[in-house]
Design a protein around this motif. Structure first.
Motif, PDB file in Angstrom:
ATOM      1  N   ARG A  75       9.132   4.040 -11.029  1.00 37.30           N
ATOM      2  CA  ARG A  75       9.454   4.819  -9.970  1.00 37.30           C
ATOM      3  C   ARG A  75      10.173   4.021  -8.685  1.00 37.30           C
ATOM      4  O   ARG A  75       9.334   2.935  -8.433  1.00 37.30           O
ATOM      5  CB  ARG A  75       8.121   5.483  -9.261  1.00 37.30           C
ATOM      6  CG  ARG A  75       8.189   6.618  -8.367  1.00 37.30           C
ATOM      7  CD  ARG A  75       6.938   7.049  -7.962  1.00 37.30           C
ATOM      8  NE  ARG A  75       7.003   8.644  -7.870  1.00 37.30           N
ATOM      9  CZ  ARG A  75       8.024   9.129  -6.900  1.00 37.30           C
ATOM     10  NH1 ARG A  75       8.791   8.121  -6.201  1.00 37.30           N
ATOM     11  NH2 ARG A  75       7.952  10.322  -6.822  1.00 37.30           N
ATOM     12  N   GLU A  76      10.971   4.433  -8.275  1.00 39.60           N
ATOM     13  CA  GLU A  76      11.437   3.754  -6.996  1.00 39.60           C
ATOM     14  C   GLU A  76      10.801   4.128  -5.860  1.00 39.60           C
ATOM     15  O   GLU A  76      10.553   5.403  -5.291  1.00 39.60           O
ATOM     16  CB  GLU A  76      12.802   3.939  -6.700  1.00 39.60           C
ATOM     17  CG  GLU A  76      13.846   3.152  -7.755  1.00 39.60           C
ATOM     18  CD  GLU A  76      15.346   3.076  -7.403  1.00 39.60           C
ATOM     19  OE1 GLU A  76      15.735   3.898  -6.629  1.00 39.60           O
ATOM     20  OE2 GLU A  76      16.086   2.539  -8.297  1.00 39.60           O
ATOM     21  N   VAL A  77      10.363   3.236  -4.877  1.00 41.95           N
ATOM     22  CA  VAL A  77       9.784   3.505  -3.592  1.00 41.95           C
ATOM     23  C   VAL A  77      10.897   2.975  -2.537  1.00 41.95           C
ATOM     24  O   VAL A  77      11.182   1.894  -2.495  1.00 41.95           O
ATOM     25  CB  VAL A  77       8.346   2.917  -3.435  1.00 41.95           C
ATOM     26  CG1 VAL A  77       7.797   3.382  -1.982  1.00 41.95           C
ATOM     27  CG2 VAL A  77       7.625   3.397  -4.696  1.00 41.95           C
ATOM     28  N   LEU A  78      11.341   3.836  -1.506  1.00 40.78           N
ATOM     29  CA  LEU A  78      12.198   3.518  -0.628  1.00 40.78           C
ATOM     30  C   LEU A  78      11.449   2.953   0.668  1.00 40.78           C
ATOM     31  O   LEU A  78      10.624   3.948   1.158  1.00 40.78           O
ATOM     32  CB  LEU A  78      13.156   4.365  -0.277  1.00 40.78           C
ATOM     33  CG  LEU A  78      14.344   4.199   0.477  1.00 40.78           C
ATOM     34  CD1 LEU A  78      15.400   5.380   0.343  1.00 40.78           C
ATOM     35  CD2 LEU A  78      14.267   3.642   1.846  1.00 40.78           C
ATOM     36  N   GLU A  86       4.806   0.772  12.224  1.00 39.15           N
ATOM     37  CA  GLU A  86       5.811   2.014  11.441  1.00 39.15           C
ATOM     38  C   GLU A  86       5.007   2.116  10.027  1.00 39.15           C
ATOM     39  O   GLU A  86       4.816   3.239   9.548  1.00 39.15           O
ATOM     40  CB  GLU A  86       7.032   1.626  11.603  1.00 39.15           C
ATOM     41  CG  GLU A  86       7.560   2.103  12.903  1.00 39.15           C
ATOM     42  CD  GLU A  86       9.107   1.384  13.201  1.00 39.15           C
ATOM     43  OE1 GLU A  86       9.717   1.040  12.199  1.00 39.15           O
ATOM     44  OE2 GLU A  86       9.503   1.007  14.274  1.00 39.15           O
ATOM     45  N   SER A  87       4.973   0.844   9.471  1.00 37.89           N
ATOM     46  CA  SER A  87       4.411   0.959   7.958  1.00 37.89           C
ATOM     47  C   SER A  87       3.078   1.701   7.853  1.00 37.89           C
ATOM     48  O   SER A  87       2.581   2.422   7.064  1.00 37.89           O
ATOM     49  CB  SER A  87       4.482  -0.464   7.568  1.00 37.89           C
ATOM     50  OG  SER A  87       3.901  -0.434   6.294  1.00 37.89           O
ATOM     51  N   ILE A  94       0.902  -1.392  -0.049  1.00 37.44           N
ATOM     52  CA  ILE A  94       0.042  -0.049  -0.121  1.00 37.44           C
ATOM     53  C   ILE A  94       0.781   1.432  -0.034  1.00 37.44           C
ATOM     54  O   ILE A  94       0.529   2.095  -0.652  1.00 37.44           O
ATOM     55  CB  ILE A  94      -0.946  -0.095   1.335  1.00 37.44           C
ATOM     56  CG1 ILE A  94      -2.014  -1.007   1.047  1.00 37.44           C
ATOM     57  CG2 ILE A  94      -1.755   1.287   1.245  1.00 37.44           C
ATOM     58  CD1 ILE A  94      -2.918  -1.473   2.145  1.00 37.44           C
ATOM     59  N   VAL A  95       1.891   1.215   0.728  1.00 34.21           N
ATOM     60  CA  VAL A  95       3.003   2.254   0.670  1.00 34.21           C
ATOM     61  C   VAL A  95       3.357   2.593  -0.817  1.00 34.21           C
ATOM     62  O   VAL A  95       3.379   3.754  -1.142  1.00 34.21           O
ATOM     63  CB  VAL A  95       4.148   2.206   1.707  1.00 34.21           C
ATOM     64  CG1 VAL A  95       5.221   3.129   1.326  1.00 34.21           C
ATOM     65  CG2 VAL A  95       3.708   2.033   3.234  1.00 34.21           C
ATOM     66  N   GLN A 137       0.808   8.819   6.618  1.00 29.99           N
ATOM     67  CA  GLN A 137       1.076  10.280   6.167  1.00 29.99           C
ATOM     68  C   GLN A 137       1.277  10.483   4.846  1.00 29.99           C
ATOM     69  O   GLN A 137       0.961  11.472   4.531  1.00 29.99           O
ATOM     70  CB  GLN A 137       2.710  10.013   6.635  1.00 29.99           C
ATOM     71  CG  GLN A 137       2.982  10.056   8.062  1.00 29.99           C
ATOM     72  CD  GLN A 137       4.361  10.073   8.866  1.00 29.99           C
ATOM     73  OE1 GLN A 137       5.233   9.874   8.047  1.00 29.99           O
ATOM     74  NE2 GLN A 137       4.645  10.269   9.962  1.00 29.99           N
ATOM     75  N   LEU A 138       1.214   9.277   4.073  1.00 32.64           N
ATOM     76  CA  LEU A 138       1.271   9.546   2.615  1.00 32.64           C
ATOM     77  C   LEU A 138      -0.245   9.899   2.143  1.00 32.64           C
ATOM     78  O   LEU A 138      -0.566  10.537   1.244  1.00 32.64           O
ATOM     79  CB  LEU A 138       1.638   8.057   1.777  1.00 32.64           C
ATOM     80  CG  LEU A 138       3.068   7.805   1.864  1.00 32.64           C
ATOM     81  CD1 LEU A 138       3.404   6.292   1.280  1.00 32.64           C
ATOM     82  CD2 LEU A 138       3.930   8.813   1.157  1.00 32.64           C
TER      83      LEU A 138
END
Lengths: 250, 250
Positions: free
Chosen positions: B87-90, B155-156, A159-160, B162-163
DNA sequence: CGACTTTTTGAGTCTAGTCAAAACATGTGG
DNA sequence: CCACATGTTTTGACTAGACTCAAAAAGTCG
C-alpha cells in the motif's frame, strides 16, 4: 480525576530534585542545551521556571496561548487532541529531556494539543521571548532543536503510515513496540514498559476503541507475546515482550 | 509509468527558469533564505545544484543515502512511503519553496520516504555538508528551518488525529480542504485545485481504497460540493468547492 | 479506431465499531 | 475487615462502514 492514583509512585518527584542546587545539572543534560558551556547554562538558568505537576493534571490545553516552551525534567507527559466527536487522540508520550509546547515561536501562537502529566512530573518552562533570546545568543541551540523536531516529524509520519495501512492489531503491536523502544526497560529476554497506561490510552494512541484494544491484548496474552497488569509488587502496569517479530509488526 | 502524460503541462518548466541568471532570484525567495542579504545569497548560490525532473520521475527512494537537501523551485513533488503490504501512503505534496529530504543532517542518514515529481519540476539540491556549512555561517537559517519543520510537525499530527477519528468520508473531505488551502486557487465562489491528481493519489492520502474514494467523490459531486475532471480545456484535474462547512469537515 | 488505464458501480464479506452487561479492581466509610 | 460505590477491563451479540473481488463504463493515446 479519571485516573486512580497509583499505589506506588513510579516517578516520585523528590522536591529536592527541582531545587536550585540540581537545576543546573538538569538543564545541562537537556538535548537542547547539552552542548553548551557551564557558563552558558548558568546564564540560561534564571530564565527557566520549574513547576511540579501531579499525575493527571493538565499542564495546558489545546487552544491556550502558547506562552512557554516546556521541557520534561522528570516524569512522563502525554500530548493529546480531542476530536469534535469527543474522541481523544494520543499523539505522544514524552519523558526525560523532551520538549513540548511550541517551537514555532515567532509570533504569539496557541498550543495545538493538550498536555497532561501521565505521572508526577517536574516540568521546566521557558517563556517564548526568553527562548527566542536564547536562540539568538546560542545559535547551536536552534540546530539541536532542528534535529529534535525533524526526528519527531519522521516519527509522526511513520504513525501516519501505520494508521493508513495497518489493521487494528498491527497498530496496537506497533504502538507497544514504539513504547518499548522509548520508555521500555530491558529485562532479561523481555522489555518492561513501566507506565500507568490504560486500555483507553492505548486505544487513543492507535485509533481503535478500548474494546478492540482489550480483545487484541487478550489475544496477545494468549499467544504469550505480552503480559500486562499491576503485578509483581511495585509495578503499576507492565507489558513484557517475549518474541518480537510475530504478527508482522513491522 | 503509471501516470499518463498530461495533455497540458500545468507547470511547464522553461529551461531558462533554472538558468544561472534566474537562480539568485529563486534562491533568494526560498523561505529558508529569504531573509539573507544579496551577498549571502550570492555566496550560497554555487552550493546549489539545480535539476530538472519530469512528471512521474523518482527524485529519490526511501532508504537511499540522504546526500542532499532538496528544495522545490518549481512544480509539485509528492512524498510517499510504501508499506510492507504494498500500500502506498501519500505523506505530503510540496510546491514552490518547500524543502524535502532530510534536515536531521548530522550524521549520514537515509531518506525515510520516496519523492516523486507530480508535475514537471525544477529541484534545487544542496549537499548535507554544504547545508551544514550554511547553517554554521548563517544561524538564522536554522531558526527559519525550525519554524518550517515545526509547522510541518503540527500538520502531520493533525493528519494523525484525522486518521484516528474520522470516517473515510471525513478524511477525504479534510484532504481536499487541505489541498485547497495549500495549492488551491481562488475562483469566484469556489477553489480550484489544479493538479494531476488521481483517485489513487487521494486514496493514498486518506488511508482509503480507490473504490471508496470514487464512491465518496460521486456522492460529493451529487451534493454539488465538488466538481472534478479534466474539464474546461486546459485543466487536467480540478476540484471546485462551493459550500464549505457541510458534512462536518472540520 | 482499438489497446490501455482509470473510474465507476455492484455484490458479498469481514474487520472493527456500538451497545450492553458482567467481571474485576480500587478506594471508602461503616 | 467487609460491603458498597466508582471506574476499568473483559466478553458477547449485533451492526455497519469500508474492503475485496469483479465487471462494466468512461477516458486517454498511439
Amino acid at each position: 480525576m479519571t485516573r486512580p492514583k497509583s499505589p506506588v509512585r513510579l516517578d516520585w518527584v523528590d522536591p529536592a530534585v527541582c531545587s536550585l542546587e540540581y537545576r543546573l545539572k538538569i538543564i545541562g543534560r537537556l538535548p537542547f542545551f547539552r552542548h553548551l558551556s557551564a557558563e552558558a547554562i548558568a546564564k540560561i538558568n534564571p530564565l527557566v521556571h520549574d513547576h511540579d505537576v501531579r499525575a493527571g493534571e493538565r499542564i495546558y490545553f489545546e487552544g491556550d496561548d502558547a506562552k512557554f516552551l516546556h521541557l520534561v525534567a522528570m516524569g512522563k507527559v502525554k500530548l493529546l487532541r480531542v476530536a469534535a466527536s469527543g474522541r481523544e487522540v494520543l499523539l505522544d508520550i514524552l519523558h526525560g529531556g523532551e520538549y513540548f509546547g511550541v517551537l514555532t515561536a515567532l509570533g504569539g501562537r496557541i498550543y495545538t494539543e493538550t498536555a497532561i502529566a501521565q505521572t508526577d512530573c517536574c516540568i521546566l518552562q521557558i517563556s517564548s521571548a526568553d527562548f527566542e533570546a536564547i536562540l539568538s545568543e546560542y545559535p547551536d541551540v536552534a540546530r539541536h532543536a532542528l534535529e529534535v523536531v525533524s526526528q519527531r516529524l519522521v516519527e509522526s509520519r511513520e504513525i501516519v503510515q501505520q494508521l493508513s495501512s495497518f489493521t487494528a492489531e498491527q497498530r496496537i503491536a506497533a504502538a507497544l513496540l514504539r513504547l518499548a523502544g522509548k520508555v521500555g526497560e530491558a529485562r532479561d529476554d523481555n522489555v518492561l514498559i513501566q507506565l500507568p497506561f490504560s486500555r483507553q490510552d492505548l486505544a487513543a494512541m492507535t485509533g481503535a476503541t478500548t474494546e478492540t484494544v482489550s480483545r487484541v491484548m487478550s489475544r496477545f496474552a494468549e499467544e504469550k507475546l505480552v503480559k500486562s497488569g499491576a503485578q509483581v509488587g511495585d509495578d503499576r502496569e507492565r507489558e513484557a515482550f517475549e518474541t518480537s517479530g510475530g504478527k508482522g509488526c513491522s
